[in-house]
Design a protein around this motif. Sequence first.
Motif, PDB file in Angstrom:
ATOM      1  N   ARG A  91       0.813  -1.211   0.000  1.00  0.00           N
ATOM      2  CA  ARG A  91       0.000   0.000   0.000  1.00  0.00           C
ATOM      3  C   ARG A  91       0.850   1.267   0.000  1.00  0.00           C
ATOM      4  O   ARG A  91       0.299   2.372  -0.005  1.00  0.00           O
ATOM      5  CB  ARG A  91      -0.910   0.026   1.245  1.00  0.00           C
ATOM      6  CG  ARG A  91      -1.925  -1.089   1.291  1.00  0.00           C
ATOM      7  CD  ARG A  91      -2.702  -1.070   2.601  1.00  0.00           C
ATOM      8  NE  ARG A  91      -3.394   0.189   2.823  1.00  0.00           N
ATOM      9  CZ  ARG A  91      -4.088   0.465   3.936  1.00  0.00           C
ATOM     10  NH1 ARG A  91      -4.167  -0.433   4.897  1.00  0.00           N
ATOM     11  NH2 ARG A  91      -4.686   1.635   4.081  1.00  0.00           N
ATOM     12  N   LEU A  92       2.165   1.103   0.006  1.00  0.00           N
ATOM     13  CA  LEU A  92       3.056   2.245   0.201  1.00  0.00           C
ATOM     14  C   LEU A  92       2.867   3.319  -0.870  1.00  0.00           C
ATOM     15  O   LEU A  92       2.708   4.504  -0.568  1.00  0.00           O
ATOM     16  CB  LEU A  92       4.507   1.770   0.227  1.00  0.00           C
ATOM     17  CG  LEU A  92       5.574   2.839   0.462  1.00  0.00           C
ATOM     18  CD1 LEU A  92       5.386   3.498   1.823  1.00  0.00           C
ATOM     19  CD2 LEU A  92       6.974   2.235   0.355  1.00  0.00           C
ATOM     20  N   GLY A  93       2.894   2.913  -2.151  1.00  0.00           N
ATOM     21  CA  GLY A  93       2.813   3.895  -3.235  1.00  0.00           C
ATOM     22  C   GLY A  93       1.510   4.668  -3.223  1.00  0.00           C
ATOM     23  O   GLY A  93       1.501   5.906  -3.257  1.00  0.00           O
ATOM     24  N   GLN A  94       0.386   3.963  -3.172  1.00  0.00           N
ATOM     25  CA  GLN A  94      -0.919   4.625  -3.220  1.00  0.00           C
ATOM     26  C   GLN A  94      -1.170   5.464  -1.978  1.00  0.00           C
ATOM     27  O   GLN A  94      -1.708   6.571  -2.062  1.00  0.00           O
ATOM     28  CB  GLN A  94      -2.038   3.579  -3.369  1.00  0.00           C
ATOM     29  CG  GLN A  94      -2.096   2.948  -4.752  1.00  0.00           C
ATOM     30  CD  GLN A  94      -2.762   3.836  -5.785  1.00  0.00           C
ATOM     31  OE1 GLN A  94      -2.862   5.042  -5.605  1.00  0.00           O
ATOM     32  NE2 GLN A  94      -3.197   3.249  -6.874  1.00  0.00           N
ATOM     33  N   TYR A  95      -0.778   4.931  -0.809  1.00  0.00           N
ATOM     34  CA  TYR A  95      -1.013   5.685   0.425  1.00  0.00           C
ATOM     35  C   TYR A  95      -0.205   6.982   0.439  1.00  0.00           C
ATOM     36  O   TYR A  95      -0.745   8.057   0.742  1.00  0.00           O
ATOM     37  CB  TYR A  95      -0.650   4.844   1.647  1.00  0.00           C
ATOM     38  CG  TYR A  95      -0.767   5.622   2.948  1.00  0.00           C
ATOM     39  CD1 TYR A  95      -2.007   5.813   3.548  1.00  0.00           C
ATOM     40  CD2 TYR A  95       0.355   6.191   3.540  1.00  0.00           C
ATOM     41  CE1 TYR A  95      -2.128   6.547   4.721  1.00  0.00           C
ATOM     42  CE2 TYR A  95       0.249   6.927   4.710  1.00  0.00           C
ATOM     43  CZ  TYR A  95      -0.991   7.099   5.299  1.00  0.00           C
ATOM     44  OH  TYR A  95      -1.096   7.831   6.452  1.00  0.00           O
ATOM     45  N   MET A  96       1.077   6.896   0.111  1.00  0.00           N
ATOM     46  CA  MET A  96       1.910   8.089   0.128  1.00  0.00           C
ATOM     47  C   MET A  96       1.474   9.083  -0.945  1.00  0.00           C
ATOM     48  O   MET A  96       1.517  10.301  -0.736  1.00  0.00           O
ATOM     49  CB  MET A  96       3.377   7.709  -0.056  1.00  0.00           C
ATOM     50  CG  MET A  96       3.958   6.909   1.100  1.00  0.00           C
ATOM     51  SD  MET A  96       3.838   7.756   2.701  1.00  0.00           S
ATOM     52  CE  MET A  96       5.066   9.047   2.481  1.00  0.00           C
ATOM     53  N   ALA A  97       1.033   8.575  -2.100  1.00  0.00           N
ATOM     54  CA  ALA A  97       0.529   9.474  -3.147  1.00  0.00           C
ATOM     55  C   ALA A  97      -0.720  10.204  -2.666  1.00  0.00           C
ATOM     56  O   ALA A  97      -0.870  11.421  -2.872  1.00  0.00           O
ATOM     57  CB  ALA A  97       0.224   8.677  -4.416  1.00  0.00           C
ATOM     58  N   GLY A  98      -1.633   9.471  -2.016  1.00  0.00           N
ATOM     59  CA  GLY A  98      -2.839  10.115  -1.489  1.00  0.00           C
ATOM     60  C   GLY A  98      -2.527  11.122  -0.397  1.00  0.00           C
ATOM     61  O   GLY A  98      -3.112  12.209  -0.352  1.00  0.00           O
ATOM     62  N   ARG A  99      -1.578  10.765   0.464  1.00  0.00           N
ATOM     63  CA  ARG A  99      -1.181  11.681   1.534  1.00  0.00           C
ATOM     64  C   ARG A  99      -0.565  12.958   0.960  1.00  0.00           C
ATOM     65  O   ARG A  99      -0.914  14.079   1.376  1.00  0.00           O
ATOM     66  CB  ARG A  99      -0.188  10.985   2.465  1.00  0.00           C
ATOM     67  CG  ARG A  99       0.285  11.826   3.659  1.00  0.00           C
ATOM     68  CD  ARG A  99       1.144  10.968   4.580  1.00  0.00           C
ATOM     69  NE  ARG A  99       1.560  11.697   5.757  1.00  0.00           N
ATOM     70  CZ  ARG A  99       2.730  12.315   5.886  1.00  0.00           C
ATOM     71  NH1 ARG A  99       3.598  12.291   4.879  1.00  0.00           N
ATOM     72  NH2 ARG A  99       3.051  12.957   7.009  1.00  0.00           N
ATOM     73  N   LEU A 100       0.336  12.783   0.005  1.00  0.00           N
ATOM     74  CA  LEU A 100       0.962  13.950  -0.616  1.00  0.00           C
ATOM     75  C   LEU A 100      -0.060  14.806  -1.351  1.00  0.00           C
ATOM     76  O   LEU A 100       0.033  16.038  -1.348  1.00  0.00           O
ATOM     77  CB  LEU A 100       2.063  13.493  -1.576  1.00  0.00           C
ATOM     78  CG  LEU A 100       3.337  12.952  -0.935  1.00  0.00           C
ATOM     79  CD1 LEU A 100       4.230  12.297  -1.978  1.00  0.00           C
ATOM     80  CD2 LEU A 100       4.094  14.065  -0.214  1.00  0.00           C
ATOM     81  N   ALA A 101      -1.039  14.166  -1.989  1.00  0.00           N
ATOM     82  CA  ALA A 101      -2.070  14.927  -2.704  1.00  0.00           C
ATOM     83  C   ALA A 101      -2.890  15.778  -1.738  1.00  0.00           C
ATOM     84  O   ALA A 101      -3.161  16.957  -1.990  1.00  0.00           O
ATOM     85  CB  ALA A 101      -2.974  13.969  -3.473  1.00  0.00           C
ATOM     86  N   TRP A 102      -3.283  15.181  -0.620  1.00  0.00           N
ATOM     87  CA  TRP A 102      -4.078  15.918   0.364  1.00  0.00           C
ATOM     88  C   TRP A 102      -3.308  17.102   0.944  1.00  0.00           C
ATOM     89  O   TRP A 102      -3.804  18.231   0.980  1.00  0.00           O
ATOM     90  CB  TRP A 102      -4.512  14.977   1.488  1.00  0.00           C
ATOM     91  CG  TRP A 102      -5.841  14.333   1.248  1.00  0.00           C
ATOM     92  CD1 TRP A 102      -6.092  13.051   0.843  1.00  0.00           C
ATOM     93  CD2 TRP A 102      -7.122  14.953   1.389  1.00  0.00           C
ATOM     94  NE1 TRP A 102      -7.424  12.834   0.714  1.00  0.00           N
ATOM     95  CE2 TRP A 102      -8.093  13.973   1.052  1.00  0.00           C
ATOM     96  CE3 TRP A 102      -7.561  16.224   1.764  1.00  0.00           C
ATOM     97  CZ2 TRP A 102      -9.465  14.245   1.069  1.00  0.00           C
ATOM     98  CZ3 TRP A 102      -8.919  16.489   1.791  1.00  0.00           C
ATOM     99  CH2 TRP A 102      -9.859  15.519   1.453  1.00  0.00           C
ATOM    100  N   ILE A 103      -2.112  16.841   1.401  1.00  0.00           N
ATOM    101  CA  ILE A 103      -1.376  17.919   2.068  1.00  0.00           C
ATOM    102  C   ILE A 103      -0.948  18.994   1.079  1.00  0.00           C
ATOM    103  O   ILE A 103      -0.882  20.177   1.427  1.00  0.00           O
ATOM    104  CB  ILE A 103      -0.161  17.365   2.851  1.00  0.00           C
ATOM    105  CG1 ILE A 103       0.898  16.783   1.918  1.00  0.00           C
ATOM    106  CG2 ILE A 103      -0.602  16.341   3.875  1.00  0.00           C
ATOM    107  CD1 ILE A 103       2.130  16.273   2.644  1.00  0.00           C
TER     108      ILE A 103
END
Length: 509
Positions: free
Chosen positions: A147-159
């Motif tokens: 889940r690392l890629g999708q989770y970090m991408a979503g986190r970066l998108a939000w912030i």
Amino acid sequence: MLERFRPLRIIDPDTLERGLRLVMLEGVAAQIMVVLTGGAFLVAFALELGASPFTIGLLGALQPLTQTLQIPTIYLVERLGWRKLVVVVALALSRAFCFVLAAIPWVVPEPQRIPVFIGALLAYYGLGTVSGVAWNPWLRDLIPENRLGQYMAGRLAWITGIGALLGLAAAGGIDLYQRRFDDLLGVFSLYFAVAGVVGLFGVSVISRVPEPRAEHNPAHPIWRLIAEPLHDANFRQLLRFLASWNFAVNFAAPFFTVYMLRRLGLTMTVILSLTVLSQAINVVFFRIWGRLADRFSYKSTLVEAGPLFIVTFVLWPLTQFGQWPGFTLAALIFIYVLNGMSTAGVQLCTGNLALKLAPKGKATAYLAINALTSGVAATFAPILGGIAATFFEGEEITFVVRWRSTFAGTEGDFVPFTLRGLDFVFLLAFVLGLYSLHRLVTIKEQGEVEKGLVRPELQYQVRKAIDHVSTVDGLRDLFSFPYGRLIEVFNRRRVRRRPGQEPTPTVRH
């Protein structure tokens, strides 16, 4: 009280999901703090305090300089084994220095403001570095690898999205303040104080994130810990790439705001509006790059994102083409769109590639050495960039197009653009970036795909995104240009220089 800091042997699914939500929330708080205390606001605050171009370059070097603290912190984390405790204490102390920075215009005499400003920033960044040594491997062990890629991408998108909106609102606040007051120090002081409050809230959030228990040996010699990632041949290639990459980027990046403020004469609102545009593009492309990285690999995706980012350096000197104000704004918009697209991929893939190549359970030393190596390169880069900017300040190259007509009996001159000062710095950074891309192909990553498979999918995703906002064929076809070929140029040159060796593998598209 210390029980809340104790690492857990087993983290159940509900606790994990709650922890991931808290990591997301802390990311938002950290982004708010970073927006108000970094980037254009930090440079503008320093200029208001009387900073010179060399000082601006020095400010860009402060945070990377503190990466030298990685070495003793590795020992501290391995001795304690409680990463959460290190993160919370270090971050609380670091973010408290926001209030020191906010107080400088009010309590520090004018001649001492810049030295105190630099000292407070050094402490702010240094303690943040200490926390990062424990925070990064903590995240590495907490987030499931699938889940690392999708989770970090979503986190970066939000912030990034929240940071973009906040940046635009903060820039508007500066303009409103400027209409009533001549001195901008008051509004910058307010922003740093607000950043301190939000930052301390983020510390309270981090204290509730579960920490998996990591393997650690308090008796393990520190030099053996440091040497382990250096003995890893593939990780050494990653260190070389990231060091050269950070040197190229930080050679030029600290001077973009100075260029727009002083050379182009733009207001803070315009500058922050461009930043928001870039961050809005970030939000869209974080998800695109995240999908590509999970489907192919971080390295294969970075091969496409890296050249696109480096190209923006050579575009900066062209922003004053023909001295047409309309062209300048259009060129800046184009640069920031490309920057937003590419930095999303670069930021996601460089960080996650380091996380992936660091062995689970041993990530503390690996990621600390990675940060230290990149930090050393990024420390010297802006200082040398500042020296170069000072050296080239009086240098100038003018390109003239002369038209002479015997039929009409007239002649005229047209000056497309003039290279001077920071223009030379940006061109040097472009050359350094090309070398960095050459280093990328030497890295090996598990799951790496055959060359040329990523671009068709990237073009499809980009066209799909653009179709929602534009029907201009030229805009869509822009992304068909094979930017990754820039890497091959350096590889072929290397083969010609050393014909006796086996050819270095190249990335073909």
